[in-house]
Scaffold this motif. Sequence first.
Motif, PDB file in Angstrom:
ATOM      1  N   TRP A  64     -31.192 -11.185  63.714  1.00 47.02           N
ATOM      2  CA  TRP A  64     -31.923 -11.045  62.465  1.00 47.02           C
ATOM      3  C   TRP A  64     -32.397  -9.608  62.267  1.00 47.02           C
ATOM      4  CZ3 TRP A  64     -31.029 -15.232  59.830  1.00 47.02           C
ATOM      5  CH2 TRP A  64     -30.920 -16.459  60.484  1.00 47.02           C
ATOM      6  N   ILE A  65     -32.393  -9.163  61.028  1.00 46.22           N
ATOM      7  CA  ILE A  65     -32.886  -7.835  60.676  1.00 46.22           C
ATOM      8  C   ILE A  65     -33.837  -7.988  59.494  1.00 46.22           C
ATOM      9  CG2 ILE A  65     -32.295  -5.505  59.911  1.00 46.22           C
ATOM     10  CD1 ILE A  65     -29.508  -5.933  61.137  1.00 46.22           C
ATOM     11  N   GLY A  66     -35.094  -7.627  59.701  1.00 49.38           N
ATOM     12  CA  GLY A  66     -36.095  -7.740  58.652  1.00 49.38           C
ATOM     13  C   GLY A  66     -36.628  -6.389  58.219  1.00 49.38           C
ATOM     14  N   PHE A  67     -37.313  -6.370  57.093  1.00 51.79           N
ATOM     15  CA  PHE A  67     -37.913  -5.148  56.544  1.00 51.79           C
ATOM     16  C   PHE A  67     -38.877  -5.572  55.452  1.00 51.79           C
ATOM     17  CE2 PHE A  67     -33.857  -6.121  54.673  1.00 51.79           C
ATOM     18  CZ  PHE A  67     -34.140  -6.179  53.312  1.00 51.79           C
ATOM     19  N   SER A  68     -39.709  -4.649  55.007  1.00 52.77           N
ATOM     20  CA  SER A  68     -40.724  -4.986  54.015  1.00 52.77           C
ATOM     21  C   SER A  68     -40.241  -4.841  52.583  1.00 52.77           C
ATOM     22  CB  SER A  68     -41.964  -4.106  54.209  1.00 52.77           C
ATOM     23  OG  SER A  68     -42.855  -4.238  53.123  1.00 52.77           O
ATOM     24  N   HIS A  69     -39.578  -3.723  52.263  1.00 47.85           N
ATOM     25  CA  HIS A  69     -39.228  -3.438  50.885  1.00 47.85           C
ATOM     26  C   HIS A  69     -38.003  -2.530  50.862  1.00 47.85           C
ATOM     27  CE1 HIS A  69     -42.422  -0.710  52.302  1.00 47.85           C
ATOM     28  NE2 HIS A  69     -41.728   0.241  51.716  1.00 47.85           N
ATOM     29  N   TYR A  70     -37.516  -2.269  49.678  1.00 45.29           N
ATOM     30  CA  TYR A  70     -36.258  -1.534  49.514  1.00 45.29           C
ATOM     31  C   TYR A  70     -36.540  -0.034  49.524  1.00 45.29           C
ATOM     32  CZ  TYR A  70     -31.532  -0.681  47.765  1.00 45.29           C
ATOM     33  OH  TYR A  70     -30.225  -0.281  47.626  1.00 45.29           O
ATOM     34  N   ALA A  92     -34.550 -11.431  53.701  1.00 36.50           N
ATOM     35  CA  ALA A  92     -35.169 -10.778  52.551  1.00 36.50           C
ATOM     36  C   ALA A  92     -35.783 -11.822  51.643  1.00 36.50           C
ATOM     37  CB  ALA A  92     -34.134  -9.963  51.779  1.00 36.50           C
ATOM     38  N   GLY A  93     -36.809 -11.423  50.919  1.00 33.74           N
ATOM     39  CA  GLY A  93     -37.374 -12.291  49.907  1.00 33.74           C
ATOM     40  C   GLY A  93     -36.476 -12.347  48.681  1.00 33.74           C
ATOM     41  N   VAL A  94     -36.831 -13.222  47.766  1.00 35.37           N
ATOM     42  CA  VAL A  94     -36.018 -13.430  46.570  1.00 35.37           C
ATOM     43  C   VAL A  94     -35.869 -12.136  45.787  1.00 35.37           C
ATOM     44  CG1 VAL A  94     -35.923 -14.637  44.355  1.00 35.37           C
ATOM     45  CG2 VAL A  94     -36.668 -15.861  46.411  1.00 35.37           C
ATOM     46  N   LEU A  95     -36.974 -11.405  45.580  1.00 39.25           N
ATOM     47  CA  LEU A  95     -36.908 -10.178  44.788  1.00 39.25           C
ATOM     48  C   LEU A  95     -36.125  -9.089  45.498  1.00 39.25           C
ATOM     49  CD1 LEU A  95     -40.489  -9.949  43.252  1.00 39.25           C
ATOM     50  CD2 LEU A  95     -38.342 -10.299  42.043  1.00 39.25           C
ATOM     51  N   ALA A  96     -36.400  -8.879  46.782  1.00 38.93           N
ATOM     52  CA  ALA A  96     -35.692  -7.831  47.518  1.00 38.93           C
ATOM     53  C   ALA A  96     -34.191  -8.078  47.524  1.00 38.93           C
ATOM     54  CB  ALA A  96     -36.222  -7.737  48.948  1.00 38.93           C
ATOM     55  N   ALA A  97     -33.811  -9.332  47.678  1.00 40.09           N
ATOM     56  CA  ALA A  97     -32.381  -9.660  47.639  1.00 40.09           C
ATOM     57  C   ALA A  97     -31.800  -9.372  46.267  1.00 40.09           C
ATOM     58  CB  ALA A  97     -32.173 -11.129  48.006  1.00 40.09           C
ATOM     59  N   ALA A  98     -32.523  -9.769  45.225  1.00 45.92           N
ATOM     60  CA  ALA A  98     -31.987  -9.651  43.869  1.00 45.92           C
ATOM     61  C   ALA A  98     -31.876  -8.205  43.405  1.00 45.92           C
ATOM     62  CB  ALA A  98     -32.854 -10.446  42.899  1.00 45.92           C
ATOM     63  N   GLU A 138     -41.345  -5.962  45.379  1.00 37.86           N
ATOM     64  CA  GLU A 138     -40.626  -6.907  46.241  1.00 37.86           C
ATOM     65  C   GLU A 138     -41.149  -6.928  47.672  1.00 37.86           C
ATOM     66  OE1 GLU A 138     -38.579  -2.999  47.109  1.00 37.86           O
ATOM     67  OE2 GLU A 138     -39.654  -3.937  45.454  1.00 37.86           O
ATOM     68  N   SER A 139     -42.274  -6.297  47.953  1.00 35.81           N
ATOM     69  CA  SER A 139     -42.768  -6.161  49.325  1.00 35.81           C
ATOM     70  C   SER A 139     -43.023  -7.504  50.005  1.00 35.81           C
ATOM     71  CB  SER A 139     -44.061  -5.343  49.355  1.00 35.81           C
ATOM     72  OG  SER A 139     -43.823  -3.996  49.035  1.00 35.81           O
ATOM     73  N   SER A 140     -42.797  -7.500  51.300  1.00 34.09           N
ATOM     74  CA  SER A 140     -43.120  -8.647  52.148  1.00 34.09           C
ATOM     75  C   SER A 140     -43.531  -8.107  53.508  1.00 34.09           C
ATOM     76  CB  SER A 140     -41.909  -9.576  52.298  1.00 34.09           C
ATOM     77  OG  SER A 140     -40.839  -8.888  52.937  1.00 34.09           O
ATOM     78  N   LEU A 141     -44.159  -8.954  54.315  1.00 37.00           N
ATOM     79  CA  LEU A 141     -44.487  -8.630  55.699  1.00 37.00           C
ATOM     80  C   LEU A 141     -44.083  -9.809  56.566  1.00 37.00           C
ATOM     81  CD1 LEU A 141     -47.991  -6.942  55.224  1.00 37.00           C
ATOM     82  CD2 LEU A 141     -45.801  -5.795  55.594  1.00 37.00           C
ATOM     83  N   LEU A 142     -44.127  -9.608  57.877  1.00 33.55           N
ATOM     84  CA  LEU A 142     -43.712 -10.653  58.818  1.00 33.55           C
ATOM     85  C   LEU A 142     -44.783 -10.795  59.884  1.00 33.55           C
ATOM     86  CD1 LEU A 142     -41.135 -12.430  59.138  1.00 33.55           C
ATOM     87  CD2 LEU A 142     -40.326 -10.759  60.817  1.00 33.55           C
TER      88      LEU A 142
END
Length: 254
Positions: A64-70, A92-98, A138-142
Amino acid sequence: MANITEIAPDVFRISNYVSAGGMQFNLFLVRDDEPLLYHTLQKALFKDSLDAVRSLIDVEQLRWIGFSHYEADECGALNEWLQVAPKATAIAGVLAAAIGINNQAIRPPKVLEDDAVLTTGRHRLRFLVTPYVPHSWESSLLYDETAHTLFCSDLLAQHGDPAALRDDVLPAAIANLKAGQSTPFHDSIPYTRTTSSVFKRLIGLRPETLAIMHGGSYRGDGAEILRLYHEQIRDMLMPSRDEALQPAAESSPA
């Protein structure tokens, strides 16, 4: 060669110091049955980061490879990692993917909804949608619920080349935020109508380790550090009602 420190059980901080910018660029590896990398960093830092990861795991087993934003340091080398790790998938979240990852990545990402849980073996990681925290829509955290570690991305960023773990994270981060206000990177953390609720959620996790992308990480009462950091950001960046209602200054005619 990047510096490697185990900052929580099976959570490794891999740090690259870039002297030209006077700042560390850190990625994090959760070593488990299905290893997870958080942040890819820029393409220029890929080789040193890859060598470091290879010293910890068989990179072909990276899952798996994660990140917060683009952004370049968040996911700029995503395809380089996907090429050397054939089993790996971006999350990725929905927005980051889109808005970016569906177009950029050589393999489709796994799209996660807010509060989704990813299990890598021993570790349970919760995906948190955090709009505009630290930066973008599109930010997210883990959050690693097993190691009680919050992957903070650009929150609490510090300049310089500090130790992997430091006790003075908060004053260093506030100093960095204030210094940035006089540069092209001012207002790096916007204060929006959702900022307070996002920080309340992060504080409620009561993290014991804060895995910070730029600068030293922190081990201790992470909730208190986040609470004080939020107060400082709010006081610095949220305009008063009077300021918010002021009309923009008109430019003088030439």
